[in-house]
Structure formats: structure tokens, C-alpha cells
Design an enzyme around this catalytic site. Structure first.
Site, mmCIF file in Angstrom:
data_model
loop_
_atom_site.group_PDB
_atom_site.id
_atom_site.type_symbol
_atom_site.label_atom_id
_atom_site.label_comp_id
_atom_site.label_asym_id
_atom_site.label_seq_id
_atom_site.Cartn_x
_atom_site.Cartn_y
_atom_site.Cartn_z
ATOM 1 N N HIS A 67 0.835 -1.203 0.000
ATOM 2 C CA HIS A 67 0.000 0.000 0.000
ATOM 3 C C HIS A 67 0.869 1.253 0.000
ATOM 4 O O HIS A 67 1.900 1.307 0.668
ATOM 5 C CB HIS A 67 -0.932 0.002 1.218
ATOM 6 C CG HIS A 67 -2.062 -0.949 1.055
ATOM 7 N ND1 HIS A 67 -3.309 -0.550 0.661
ATOM 8 C CD2 HIS A 67 -2.121 -2.291 1.191
ATOM 9 C CE1 HIS A 67 -4.094 -1.607 0.572
ATOM 10 N NE2 HIS A 67 -3.390 -2.679 0.885
ATOM 11 N N GLN A 85 -5.936 6.256 -6.420
ATOM 12 C CA GLN A 85 -6.116 7.663 -6.793
ATOM 13 C C GLN A 85 -7.546 8.104 -6.486
ATOM 14 O O GLN A 85 -7.763 9.146 -5.857
ATOM 15 C CB GLN A 85 -5.805 7.865 -8.276
ATOM 16 C CG GLN A 85 -6.069 9.272 -8.795
ATOM 17 C CD GLN A 85 -5.127 10.318 -8.237
ATOM 18 O OE1 GLN A 85 -3.944 10.058 -8.076
ATOM 19 N NE2 GLN A 85 -5.644 11.489 -7.932
ATOM 20 N N PHE A 119 0.833 3.043 6.945
ATOM 21 C CA PHE A 119 -0.489 3.142 7.559
ATOM 22 C C PHE A 119 -1.534 2.832 6.498
ATOM 23 O O PHE A 119 -1.514 3.401 5.408
ATOM 24 C CB PHE A 119 -0.676 4.566 8.093
ATOM 25 C CG PHE A 119 -2.055 4.867 8.598
ATOM 26 C CD1 PHE A 119 -2.492 4.347 9.801
ATOM 27 C CD2 PHE A 119 -2.901 5.690 7.876
ATOM 28 C CE1 PHE A 119 -3.766 4.639 10.284
ATOM 29 C CE2 PHE A 119 -4.170 5.998 8.344
ATOM 30 C CZ PHE A 119 -4.598 5.466 9.553
ATOM 31 N N ILE A 121 -5.674 2.550 5.803
ATOM 32 C CA ILE A 121 -7.047 2.814 6.230
ATOM 33 C C ILE A 121 -7.891 2.863 4.969
ATOM 34 O O ILE A 121 -7.408 3.242 3.901
ATOM 35 C CB ILE A 121 -7.155 4.139 7.030
ATOM 36 C CG1 ILE A 121 -8.526 4.281 7.679
ATOM 37 C CG2 ILE A 121 -6.817 5.343 6.157
ATOM 38 C CD1 ILE A 121 -8.614 5.413 8.708
#
EC number: 4.1.1.97
Length: 175
Positions: A67, A85, A119, A121
Site C-alpha cells: 500500500h 487515486q 499506515f 485505512i
């Protein structure tokens, strides 16, 4: 797209269609192709999730490492996947002020230094303020807890991407 179409896809077609349901990790899609036919969209999704859960720790960390940083280098260079995007734009990460970019960049660096992966999410179910708040909060977690949270977010992202492919319609962005 319907289930019959999915179940009749060649390996190449399946990989082309579902290769990015897990960000930059077509190995997952390649692994579940041989489990066709799928009785439902839920079954396809569960096969993906079962595969992820069967991975050793290093494999799960690898999925997280695929990611991009949120509002990071790939966004600035225009090298994000189309899905990322769109998800980051929907969360407002393409319209950050200079101060917000600086803050998010600093938090991203701290997070990667602590956990060894970026991170993650589900940006499509969030916004820039919630993302920064959650990033700051999750920096307090232990490694094992953060790995679980990151994988849970990967599954949310995957779920929405599969829904987008099957339903080919706009989905709710907040659950």
C-alpha cells in the site's frame, strides 16, 4: 458484471479484472482463481480473506507494504493505481493544504519507522480529518494490534473494490 462471467474467465482475464482488489498484490488474485466456480460474490470475497488470513506474519506485512503512503510520494508523482487515486481523492487527500501535507507526511514517517509498513485505512470510508486523527491514534498501538487493524482495513478496501467491479455502480462511501 455477473457471476457467470466471473466463473468463465480465463486466468488472464481474472487477473486483469481482479488483480488489484488487494493493492498491488495480484498474487492473492492468482491464488484464488483456481478455486472457481464461486457460488456468490460473498464466496469470492471470503476466499480472498481466507487466503490473507492463512499467510504467515511476513506475508501479511508484505500485503500492507504494497500500500502507498496516504497523500505521499505516489500521489504527488501520479503513480498511484487508479483505485488508490480515486479513493484518496474521495477522502480529500488530493486537496490538502501545505500544513496538512506536512503533518500527514510526518505521521506517515513515524508510523513506518515504528511498524515497518505504511499506515492503511479505507480512505473511501473516511476523510482527511478522520485519517489524520486515526493515524495519530494508531501510532500508540502495539505491533500485533496494528497488523490486525491494517489487515482489517485491507479487507474493507477489498470489499469495496469487489463491489465496484460486480455492481458497477456507485456505492455508499461511509458505513
Amino acid at each position: 458484471m455477473d457471476l457467470n462471467t466471473i466463473n468463465s474467465m480465463s486466468y488472464e482475464q481474472f487477473l486483469d479484472t481482479f488483480g488489484n482488489i488487494i493493492e498491488r498484490c495480484p498474487l492473492v488474485t492468482a491464488a484464488i482463481w483456481s478455486q472457481q466456480p464461486f457460488a456468490s460474490v460473498t464466496e469470492l470475497e471470503n476466499r480472498v480473506f481466507d487466503f490473507i488470513e492463512s499467510l504467515p506474519l511476513a506475508g501479511k506485512e508484505g500485503i500492507l507494504r504494497c500500500h502507498p503512503d496516504l497523500a505521499g510520494r505516489d500521489l504527488m508523482r501520479g503513480t498511484l493505481t487508479d483505485e488508490s487515486q480515486n479513493e484518496q481523492a474521495q477522502a480529500g487527500l488530493t486537496l490538502l493544504s501545505a500544513k496538512e501535507k506536512e503533518t500527514l507526511g510526518f505521521l506517515n514517517l513515524q508510523y513506518k519507522a515504528k511498524f515497518g509498513f505504511p499506515f492503511v485505512i479505507c480512505a473511501k470510508m473516511s476523510d482527511k480529518n478522520k485519517i489524520m486523527q486515526e493515524l495519530g491514534s494508531r501510532l500508540q498501538n502495539e505491533q500485533s494490534e496494528e497488523l490486525q487493524k491494517g489487515i482489517a482495513e485491507v479487507k474493507k478496501i477489498c470489499h469495496l473494490r469487489i463491489c465496484d467491479l460486480f455492481l458497477n455502480e456507485k456505492l455508499p462511501t461511509k458505513l
